[in-house]
Write a protein that holds these residues in place. Sequence first.
Motif, PDB file in Angstrom:
ATOM      1  N   THR A 160      32.080 -14.192  32.572  1.00  0.00           N
ATOM      2  CA  THR A 160      33.221 -13.599  31.639  1.00  0.00           C
ATOM      3  C   THR A 160      33.652 -12.699  32.725  1.00  0.00           C
ATOM      4  OG1 THR A 160      31.495 -12.886  30.582  1.00  0.00           O
ATOM      5  CG2 THR A 160      32.752 -14.670  29.641  1.00  0.00           C
ATOM      6  N   ALA A 161      33.110 -11.978  33.231  1.00  0.00           N
ATOM      7  CA  ALA A 161      33.583 -10.518  33.827  1.00  0.00           C
ATOM      8  C   ALA A 161      34.059 -10.832  35.179  1.00  0.00           C
ATOM      9  CB  ALA A 161      32.223  -9.449  34.279  1.00  0.00           C
ATOM     10  N   ARG A 427      19.321  -3.459  31.029  1.00  0.00           N
ATOM     11  CA  ARG A 427      20.507  -3.638  30.281  1.00  0.00           C
ATOM     12  C   ARG A 427      20.837  -2.756  29.030  1.00  0.00           C
ATOM     13  NH1 ARG A 427      23.640  -7.518  28.136  1.00  0.00           N
ATOM     14  NH2 ARG A 427      22.343  -7.465  26.223  1.00  0.00           N
ATOM     15  N   ARG A 449      32.555  -4.961  38.546  1.00  0.00           N
ATOM     16  CA  ARG A 449      32.072  -5.212  37.336  1.00  0.00           C
ATOM     17  C   ARG A 449      30.781  -4.168  36.929  1.00  0.00           C
ATOM     18  NH1 ARG A 449      28.093 -10.353  36.785  1.00  0.00           N
ATOM     19  NH2 ARG A 449      27.569 -10.437  39.225  1.00  0.00           N
ATOM     20  N   TRP A 450      30.245  -3.615  38.021  1.00  0.00           N
ATOM     21  CA  TRP A 450      29.108  -2.500  37.838  1.00  0.00           C
ATOM     22  C   TRP A 450      29.426  -1.253  37.607  1.00  0.00           C
ATOM     23  CZ3 TRP A 450      25.433  -5.961  37.548  1.00  0.00           C
ATOM     24  CH2 TRP A 450      25.330  -7.090  38.460  1.00  0.00           C
ATOM     25  N   ALA A 456      32.266  -5.371  31.701  1.00  0.00           N
ATOM     26  CA  ALA A 456      31.423  -5.506  30.446  1.00  0.00           C
ATOM     27  C   ALA A 456      29.910  -5.452  30.593  1.00  0.00           C
ATOM     28  CB  ALA A 456      31.785  -6.807  29.928  1.00  0.00           C
ATOM     29  N   SER A 457      29.559  -5.268  32.158  1.00  0.00           N
ATOM     30  CA  SER A 457      28.266  -5.004  32.354  1.00  0.00           C
ATOM     31  C   SER A 457      27.672  -3.603  32.222  1.00  0.00           C
ATOM     32  CB  SER A 457      27.780  -5.745  33.960  1.00  0.00           C
ATOM     33  OG  SER A 457      26.738  -5.520  34.103  1.00  0.00           O
ATOM     34  N   VAL A 459      25.017  -2.353  33.220  1.00  0.00           N
ATOM     35  CA  VAL A 459      23.910  -1.828  34.481  1.00  0.00           C
ATOM     36  C   VAL A 459      23.976  -0.819  35.188  1.00  0.00           C
ATOM     37  CG1 VAL A 459      22.855  -2.595  36.397  1.00  0.00           C
ATOM     38  CG2 VAL A 459      22.876  -4.190  34.425  1.00  0.00           C
TER      39      VAL A 459
END
Lengths: 545, 318
Positions: A160-161, A427, A449-450, A456-457, A459
């Motif tokens: 998704t990301a 998470r 994404r990080w 959305a992640s 982390v």
Amino acid sequence: MARIHRLSALLGVLTLAVTGCGAGGAEPGGAPGATGATGSPGAAREFRTGLDTVKVADPVRGGQLVYGLEADVSAGLDTSKWYCGPACRTIAKTIYDPLTVVDSGGTVRPYLAESVEPNADRTEWTIKVRPGIRFHDGTPLDAAAVVTNLEKQRTSPLNTAALAPVASVTADGPMSVRVKMKGPSSAFNVWLSTPIGYIMAPSMLAAKNGAHNPVGTGPFRFVEWKAADHLTVERNAEYWQKGLPYLDRVVFRPNPDVESRVAALRAGDIDVMHTDSADQIAKLRGDTSVRLVESELFGESNYFQLNVKRAPMNDVNVRRALAMALDRDAIGRTRNRGVTRVANGPFPPGTPGYLDNTGYPGYDPAAARAIIEKYEAANGPISLKLMIPQSPTHAKTAQVVQQMWKEVGVDVALEQVEFNAFLERDRRGDYDMTDARLFGGADPDLQRRWWHSSGASPVGNISDPQVDAALDVIRSSTDPAQRKASAEQLNRRLGDQVNYLWVNWTVWAVAAKPDVVGLNLQIPGGGQAGLVLGDHWLTYASRKR
Amino acid sequence: MTLASVMRRAARLLLVLGAISIVTFGLLAVMPGDPALALLGPGATDAAVAEVRASLGLDRPLIVRYGDWLLSALGGDLGTSYQTGQPVVTSLADRFPLSIELVLVSQIVALAVAVPVGLWSARRPGGIVDRICSVGGLGLLSLPMFALGSLLVYVFAVTLKWLPATGIPSFGDDPLGHVQGLILPVLSLAGWQFAMYAQILRGEARTVLAEDYIETAVLKGLPTRAILLRHTLKPASLSLASLVPITTGELIGGAVVVETLYALPGVGRLMVDAIAARDLLVLQGAVLAVAVVFVMLNLFADVVVRWLDPRIRSHHAG
């Protein structure tokens, strides 16, 4: 060490020239060029030079290889369904071909695709499918098959990301696929070298148990899988790269314990294995009965992650003090036995964004102690917990840094957590500090994404307009120089803000019996999120006569 | 045993299993970690985790999940693995035979060596066999299984290259390879058992050998062999006999270590992998299956002890 790698490569080329070991490897049109070299015959060690196709000296057709892997592929090999880690990718890339690969210079090249080209503003990408290729089940590889794959990947919760910028994927003729993006996306072709771009047969994707009966176009076809015991692939005689692969069969054997895997290699139960354990690499370096190839190209960073939302890590000065307390040269020398080099950011040498100096604070215990004393005078004593996964390797490193922090006045308790629980707490952001390995890869867009606040992640735990701005340029700019400048800017920002305490670059090694040739190619790893970027060395591997 | 007592025991077994299933289900539910994370890998988004949890049925209340599981379990269906999508029963059927083989062969080897050694040590206390046996036995008892296993691998696999360090081909594919693959795991498992059996048998046998009837037998001129095997072994083996089924249960625990060390596809490794991946139904099924084996073994132990000791038999019959 990077220089040494290059030098060894040159020496290797010279050795080949002198000994007259001719090149016999195939070079498919449009696929990576051949510039690397095998080591001198009988050499105990070789340095790998990159992901470029290495021509195997005097390859022998036939024979089999038993490959010891760190994990079983219980969840199967459907890369659109579940996460495909290093063990999974090592197998998957024998069965599937990726649409693109990345060479050691970081250039993206078409592989299963004949070409992957963007429009002028990078809002649309056109994938031309290489003609005349069939899946192992006899069905043709065409635009429809690629669309089916990309659609499956796009709608999977897994991606998704990663595939959020894709607006639509449609067939544009029998052998052409058009991917429309929601905005400019200049690195989409890099993503196609990751498991997202491994092309599976539509029949497999439609089958109920397809993940455990994988069908691709790759150099080997799937034969059988027996849980916790073995997975066998055999030569695909109709492979599109004529003459390849050389081996008849590869048997993958899962064995989670790295020491036991090394013992198995030495005892002769397995022919080849890989590892990122510095302890084991140091041990194998001294073993003349084993051929060892090492690489830190596109490798991940090892680091301690700080929970910047919690006190006192929300204070940048405390973060700097924690960084200045760490003697990373000593960690590399003692804990990692000199195998690894000190890291200073998320972008490894040789990738856009890498800098010799990111502004990340160096070792300065006196300054660190001063900051800590000042903070503690105002706020009371600092007491932190370092959460680490349960493993002797993590524990040993943690004890070393615990002592270093103690010397500047910070009490750090160690908290060992079983790996799955570790992931869950990571998470949720339920930690002070963790020990982690992530990033790396050939292109900074892979890491978006990080760090991006819209990502959305959770982390990365970062929310920083400067970081967002740099990531947006990296994604949308068509100018490589501008992208590189933004990646460097991002690297400096992370160095200045000390969201992460960088320790070292990951070194991956493949160790094999001496008669295994063609090793100095692809190495698993190359960045988290499953980024095996180049083509697979098993395609070119053979056994000496 | 009478039919009634068999029925009583069967009912008790079902109760025990029911209790175990509830406790395991509850424990697994509160265990930190998430099956969805094992499937999605690092960096999974909240939405993805929620979607996968729902697809695995993990978004339903615990009591509903347990009820569902219990209903199908009563029909012989222990659910499906989150990882492989295979029925749990199939996985257990695939993985149990090797573990059972490991445990049985280890017991046989341990007993086969411990009985003569124990008897002989008792016959000649302080003799050479006795001394080697007590020192060696103590060593084996104090050596953790993984340490013994690593030592055996280093000597016989890595250095001498006589035996494989890991893995085992199936007996059907390669009978000789299968036997070779079994040797080191079995020795790792049997070492501790052997030492314990030999010590216990030695102690018991010495007590028996001091009895008057043994002296009578010696005076009658019976050969040593007959005295040891016929008149000493049976009475002396009482505690051993009640111990063997219980240690078999312990060996199942040992199989977890040995199967991991030697990369063997048994039920111990199935459980370890299931824990790492939070493959909850597989773990639930495996724990239950092991519990059944354990309870059956205890039942078996009772029967054997009754057979060996007439006093217990008559007492219960009366």
